[in-house]
Design an enzyme around this catalytic site. Structure first.
Site, PDB file in Angstrom:
ATOM      1  N   ASP A  61       0.845  -1.215   0.000  1.00  0.00           N
ATOM      2  CA  ASP A  61       0.000   0.000   0.000  1.00  0.00           C
ATOM      3  C   ASP A  61       0.869   1.249   0.000  1.00  0.00           C
ATOM      4  OD1 ASP A  61       0.744  -0.521   2.673  1.00  0.00           O
ATOM      5  OD2 ASP A  61      -1.197   0.051   3.530  1.00  0.00           O
ATOM      6  N   GLY A 156      -2.303  -6.035  18.668  1.00  0.00           N
ATOM      7  CA  GLY A 156      -0.962  -6.528  18.312  1.00  0.00           C
ATOM      8  C   GLY A 156      -1.022  -7.753  17.444  1.00  0.00           C
ATOM      9  N   GLY A 158      -2.196  -8.022  13.988  1.00  0.00           N
ATOM     10  CA  GLY A 158      -2.224  -7.980  12.528  1.00  0.00           C
ATOM     11  C   GLY A 158      -3.623  -7.862  11.950  1.00  0.00           C
ATOM     12  N   ASP A 205      -5.486  -0.158   6.148  1.00  0.00           N
ATOM     13  CA  ASP A 205      -6.295  -0.577   7.294  1.00  0.00           C
ATOM     14  C   ASP A 205      -7.457   0.367   7.538  1.00  0.00           C
ATOM     15  OD1 ASP A 205      -4.141  -2.173   7.378  1.00  0.00           O
ATOM     16  OD2 ASP A 205      -3.281  -1.312   9.187  1.00  0.00           O
ATOM     17  N   LYS A 253       4.568  -2.809  16.320  1.00  0.00           N
ATOM     18  CA  LYS A 253       5.077  -2.081  15.158  1.00  0.00           C
ATOM     19  C   LYS A 253       5.816  -0.810  15.535  1.00  0.00           C
ATOM     20  CE  LYS A 253       1.788  -0.899  12.577  1.00  0.00           C
ATOM     21  NZ  LYS A 253       0.390  -1.168  12.466  1.00  0.00           N
ATOM     22  N   TYR A 261       9.108  -2.022  10.085  1.00  0.00           N
ATOM     23  CA  TYR A 261       8.142  -1.354   9.206  1.00  0.00           C
ATOM     24  C   TYR A 261       8.706  -0.096   8.528  1.00  0.00           C
ATOM     25  CZ  TYR A 261       3.627   0.014   7.371  1.00  0.00           C
ATOM     26  OH  TYR A 261       2.607   0.340   6.517  1.00  0.00           O
TER      27      TYR A 261
END
Ligand code: NG1
Length: 503
Positions: A61, A156, A158, A205, A253, A261
């Site tokens: 994305d 946490g 995903g 998301d 993350k 990330y």
């Protein structure tokens, strides 16, 4: 074109599948009663936005390529009442032991401080709150808010509890202040807001959380224009079903961002600039691999394509060849090598790519990351095409599952080998899932822990869950209870996106 607004409903049947309504009714009732006992009056409304599971299209994305998530039926609820007597925000959680009550106040100088280095549950609320107030340019003081949250998206893991929370907080703030923005605006605010927490997030998301439609996954395009296309799964007999399973390895993350990330965001952005330079496209200033691709093909004579899918496939294959040819250092690039390769002085390079969000690496893997991005984008396009163009017959369910599942398995392989975003437990759980009858199984979300998603025929879901529970969960945690299990492995149908509930 006017944007769709977040729908307001008084009926839980609009939000949830029929089979879930009784359970949800109790949950909403409990939330309203708790709210009343804390704040002394009923809430004005409940804002609701779901988690999501990404079926395919990982870490592309932020490279500008389409992804293919669906909303799950686990969601974030925030019951709210507005108060005009002060500007304070009071926020409590149904799970008050884990998430203690907090209070903060709006200030004109800096709407709210968010210290991303402190792991604090209300940071996500504050992000959505701050983003919305800034966007609304509230020149007068905003209203005070009494809030009570109930989240059923495991954190946490995903499946985007954070995005569900930020979107719900932004929506709650908007409605409490009697403003009305369209869904796309809310999504943009939530994407930018989540960056306050320290992650240079893509937009999948938040888009999936707000825009999803019940019964469909969503093909989300970011460039050249933001577009969402609902896509139904083939109507096979038995139906396609997706099971989410959590490795129980918590991937934070924010903490791992500099070497996970955010580093991947840098590697793909530098890769895009390098490719653009090699192709003589730097004057057009592309920022992402997708922009490089679009600009490159704008200057090419192309054959006539029978469909959009054919064009995607042609272009992405060509890009893979260009990566092979132009991103030459297979072992990786040092910082100095990258700045030389893109033709920027070292200090300018560092300020452009390495200063906004700190990253840490000896060697930056530009080649393997690029291979992942273009090959994963191909898989997304093929997956969508199978969903849209395969006619289900009485006898081709197995073939459809195999084709979809293969793409998911290839995605997992590329995440592991090219993007290095899997981990031992994700590898183990995806293997166990395939052995238990999944046609495809892969990590979902950022990876490095968190959840897997597996394609399982609907009539095999129960036996699949019990086998994976034995072979993975009971081995990792022998005393695991049935309730705990239902939070770490569950099937979900494609659920609806954001809603306001009033009563
Ligand atoms: P998770 O970690 O599941 O929320 C993250 C990003 C997505 C996307 C995926 C990888 C945020 C909020 N979300 O998802 O945009 O890049 O990783 O595909 O950072």
């Amino acid at each position: 074109m006017p944007q769709d607004l977040v729908p307001v409903t008084q009926s839980l049947g609009d939000i949830y599948a029929e089979a879930q309504c009784d359970e949800q009714r109790k949950r909403y009732q409990h939330l309203i009663e708790r709210f009343e006992s804390i704040y002394g009056a009923k809430p004005d409304f409940i804002a609701r936005s779901p988690g999501r599971v990404n079926i395919i299209g990982e870490h592309i994305d932020y490279a500008g390529f389409p992804v293919f998530p669906m909303a799950v039926d686990r969601d974030c609820l925030i019951a709210v009442s507005a108060s005009t007597s002060d500007t304070k925000v009071r926020i409590c959680n149904i799970d008050e032991e884990k998430y203690p009550a907090r209070e903060f106040d709006y200030s004109k100088e800096c709407i709210v401080e968010i210290d991303a280095s402190i792991h604090e549950w209300t940071n996500y609320f504050k992000s959505g709150y701050k983003g919305m107030l800034e966007r609304l340019e509230l020149d007068k003081d905003p209203v005070g808010m009494n809030c009570l949250m109930d989240g059923s998206v495991p954190s946490g893991g995903g499946i985007s509890s954070s995005a569900a929370f930020v979107c719900t907080a932004a929506m709650a703030t908007m409605k409490a202040n009697k403003k009305s923005l369209g869904k796309s605006d809310i999504v943009q605010i939530a994407i930018e807001s989540e960056r306050y927490v320290g992650v240079n997030s893509g937009g999948m998301d938040q888009t999936a959380s707000v825009m999803s439609q019940a019964g469909s996954a969503t093909f989300i395009e970011f460039e050249p224009e933001f577009r969402t296309i609902p896509v139904k799964f083939p109507s096979t007999q038995p139906a396609v079903s997706f099971v989410v399973a959590n490795t129980m390895v918590t991937a934070d993350k924010v903490v791992s961002a500099p070497y996970c990330y955010n580093l991947r965001v840098v590697e793909t952005s530098v890769g895009a600039m390098l490719l653009a330079k090699e192709l003589g496209l730097l004057d057009k200033r592309p920022q992402t691999f997708k922009q490089v691709m679009d600009i490159y093909f704008a200057g090419q004579d192309e054959p006539k394509f029978a469909s959009e899918t054919e064009q995607w496939i042609h272009r992405l294959n060509k890009m893979l060849c260009l990566v092979e040819k132009h991103i030459v250092k297979r072992e990786g690039y040092t910082e100095l090598e990258m700045s030389e390769a893109v033709g920027l002085p070292a200090d300018e390079f560092a300020s452009r790519f390495l200063s906004k969000f700190p990253v840490s690496a000896e060697l930056f893997q530009l080649y393997t990351r690029a291979i992942h991005v273009f090959s994963e984008s191909l898989r997304v396009v093929r997956f969508r095409d199978i969903c849209e163009s395969t006619r289900s017959t009485a006898s081709n369910a197995e073939e459809i599952f195999t084709r979809l599942g293969d793409l998911m398995n290839q995605s997992q392989k590329s995440c592991r080998e090219n993007f290095n975003c899997s981990c031992l437990e994700l590898d183990e759980l995806t293997e166990i899932s395939r052995a238990a009858g999944a046609y495809g199984s892969r990590l979902t979300g950022a990876g490095w822990g968190g959840c897997t998603v597996s394609l399982v025929p609907e009539d095999k879901v129960e036996s699949f869950i019990s086998r994976v529970s034995e072979d993975y969960f009971r081995k990792k945690q022998p005393g695991i209870t049935a309730e705990q299990l239902s939070n770490v492995i569950f099937a979900s149908r494609p659920s609806s996106g954001a809603y306001f509930y009033t009563f």
